[in-house]
Design a protein around this motif. Sequence first.
Motif, PDB file in Angstrom:
ATOM      1  N   MET A  44       5.548   5.793   7.895  1.00  0.00           N
ATOM      2  CA  MET A  44       4.992   5.905   6.559  1.00  0.00           C
ATOM      3  C   MET A  44       3.605   5.261   6.532  1.00  0.00           C
ATOM      4  O   MET A  44       3.405   4.188   7.070  1.00  0.00           O
ATOM      5  N   GLN A  45       2.673   5.915   5.904  1.00  0.00           N
ATOM      6  CA  GLN A  45       1.302   5.425   5.851  1.00  0.00           C
ATOM      7  C   GLN A  45       1.140   4.420   4.715  1.00  0.00           C
ATOM      8  O   GLN A  45       1.625   4.617   3.617  1.00  0.00           O
ATOM      9  N   ASN A  46       0.435   3.332   5.006  1.00  0.00           N
ATOM     10  CA  ASN A  46       0.157   2.302   4.019  1.00  0.00           C
ATOM     11  C   ASN A  46      -1.063   2.749   3.213  1.00  0.00           C
ATOM     12  O   ASN A  46      -2.137   2.922   3.744  1.00  0.00           O
ATOM     13  N   THR A  47      -0.882   2.943   1.887  1.00  0.00           N
ATOM     14  CA  THR A  47      -1.975   3.436   1.061  1.00  0.00           C
ATOM     15  C   THR A  47      -2.348   2.466  -0.050  1.00  0.00           C
ATOM     16  O   THR A  47      -3.022   2.849  -0.999  1.00  0.00           O
ATOM     17  N   ASP A  48      -1.915   1.216   0.033  1.00  0.00           N
ATOM     18  CA  ASP A  48      -2.263   0.276  -1.028  1.00  0.00           C
ATOM     19  C   ASP A  48      -3.743  -0.094  -0.957  1.00  0.00           C
ATOM     20  O   ASP A  48      -4.435   0.178   0.015  1.00  0.00           O
ATOM     21  N   ASN A  49      -4.243  -0.702  -2.034  1.00  0.00           N
ATOM     22  CA  ASN A  49      -5.670  -1.032  -2.128  1.00  0.00           C
ATOM     23  C   ASN A  49      -6.143  -1.965  -1.034  1.00  0.00           C
ATOM     24  O   ASN A  49      -7.236  -1.801  -0.519  1.00  0.00           O
ATOM     25  N   SER A  50      -5.345  -2.972  -0.669  1.00  0.00           N
ATOM     26  CA  SER A  50      -5.789  -3.910   0.359  1.00  0.00           C
ATOM     27  C   SER A  50      -5.981  -3.199   1.699  1.00  0.00           C
ATOM     28  O   SER A  50      -6.892  -3.526   2.447  1.00  0.00           O
ATOM     29  N   SER A  51      -5.152  -2.228   1.986  1.00  0.00           N
ATOM     30  CA  SER A  51      -5.306  -1.471   3.222  1.00  0.00           C
ATOM     31  C   SER A  51      -6.572  -0.628   3.195  1.00  0.00           C
ATOM     32  O   SER A  51      -7.292  -0.540   4.192  1.00  0.00           O
ATOM     33  N   ARG A  52      -6.871  -0.023   2.052  1.00  0.00           N
ATOM     34  CA  ARG A  52      -8.098   0.773   1.925  1.00  0.00           C
ATOM     35  C   ARG A  52      -9.331  -0.112   2.065  1.00  0.00           C
ATOM     36  O   ARG A  52     -10.296   0.264   2.717  1.00  0.00           O
ATOM     37  N   ILE A  53      -9.293  -1.268   1.438  1.00  0.00           N
ATOM     38  CA  ILE A  53     -10.418  -2.204   1.525  1.00  0.00           C
ATOM     39  C   ILE A  53     -10.594  -2.677   2.964  1.00  0.00           C
ATOM     40  O   ILE A  53     -11.703  -2.727   3.486  1.00  0.00           O
ATOM     41  N   PHE A  54      -9.465  -3.024   3.615  1.00  0.00           N
ATOM     42  CA  PHE A  54      -9.501  -3.449   5.010  1.00  0.00           C
ATOM     43  C   PHE A  54     -10.170  -2.381   5.871  1.00  0.00           C
ATOM     44  O   PHE A  54     -11.074  -2.671   6.659  1.00  0.00           O
ATOM     45  N   LYS A  55      -9.735  -1.139   5.703  1.00  0.00           N
ATOM     46  CA  LYS A  55     -10.275  -0.048   6.518  1.00  0.00           C
ATOM     47  C   LYS A  55     -11.741   0.222   6.197  1.00  0.00           C
ATOM     48  O   LYS A  55     -12.527   0.507   7.099  1.00  0.00           O
ATOM     49  N   PHE A  56     -12.131   0.119   4.935  1.00  0.00           N
ATOM     50  CA  PHE A  56     -13.525   0.315   4.549  1.00  0.00           C
ATOM     51  C   PHE A  56     -14.416  -0.698   5.267  1.00  0.00           C
ATOM     52  O   PHE A  56     -15.413  -0.335   5.884  1.00  0.00           O
ATOM     53  N   PHE A  57     -14.049  -1.987   5.183  1.00  0.00           N
ATOM     54  CA  PHE A  57     -14.869  -3.016   5.814  1.00  0.00           C
ATOM     55  C   PHE A  57     -14.772  -2.967   7.336  1.00  0.00           C
ATOM     56  O   PHE A  57     -15.730  -3.312   8.031  1.00  0.00           O
ATOM     57  N   LEU A  58     -13.653  -2.519   7.856  1.00  0.00           N
ATOM     58  CA  LEU A  58     -13.526  -2.313   9.300  1.00  0.00           C
ATOM     59  C   LEU A  58     -14.538  -1.275   9.769  1.00  0.00           C
ATOM     60  O   LEU A  58     -15.252  -1.482  10.752  1.00  0.00           O
ATOM     61  N   TRP A  59     -14.630  -0.157   9.065  1.00  0.00           N
ATOM     62  CA  TRP A  59     -15.580   0.894   9.429  1.00  0.00           C
ATOM     63  C   TRP A  59     -17.021   0.411   9.285  1.00  0.00           C
ATOM     64  O   TRP A  59     -17.869   0.736  10.121  1.00  0.00           O
ATOM     65  N   ILE A  60     -17.303  -0.363   8.246  1.00  0.00           N
ATOM     66  CA  ILE A  60     -18.651  -0.921   8.060  1.00  0.00           C
ATOM     67  C   ILE A  60     -19.001  -1.812   9.254  1.00  0.00           C
ATOM     68  O   ILE A  60     -20.090  -1.708   9.833  1.00  0.00           O
ATOM     69  N   TYR A  61     -18.059  -2.698   9.622  1.00  0.00           N
ATOM     70  CA  TYR A  61     -18.297  -3.638  10.715  1.00  0.00           C
ATOM     71  C   TYR A  61     -18.471  -2.902  12.045  1.00  0.00           C
ATOM     72  O   TYR A  61     -19.381  -3.194  12.821  1.00  0.00           O
TER      73      TYR A  61
END
Length: 132
Positions: free
Chosen positions: A1-18
């Motif tokens: 199951m894919q994690n779609t909560d806000n903290s996961s989206r924020i984590f992935k956003f900043f991961l991609w930025i970094y």
Amino acid sequence: MQNTDNSSRIFKFFLWIYALFYILAGINHFRSTEGYYAIMPNWIPTHQFLIHLSGILEITFGVMLLFNRTRKVAGWLIILMLLAFMPAHIYMIQKAPFLLGKIEITPLIAWIRIPFQVFFIWWAWIYTRKND
């Protein structure tokens, strides 16, 4: 199951930025090689080789951040790389003021780079802990 909560989206956003930050910074080592000579202490040998090597490492570690299997290792390697870059930042403080291309590096700018290094080390450390 894919994690779609806000903290996961924020984590992935900043991961991609970094990750993108390191990939682009690495590419810049090849596009603007001359600029890096100005921040390399004279006592460090083989400047061109080390500039290109650090570019390759930044690109590689940036890409590694994007994959769950290599993210933690990439975080630790980025931390080690940033610590290895610290002599160049200290050298910039000692050398300031000087021109880096068209940008004047004042003593204040050189000093401000140190807290940014600490911030980037902290940011990499996040990826050694969490692997969403």
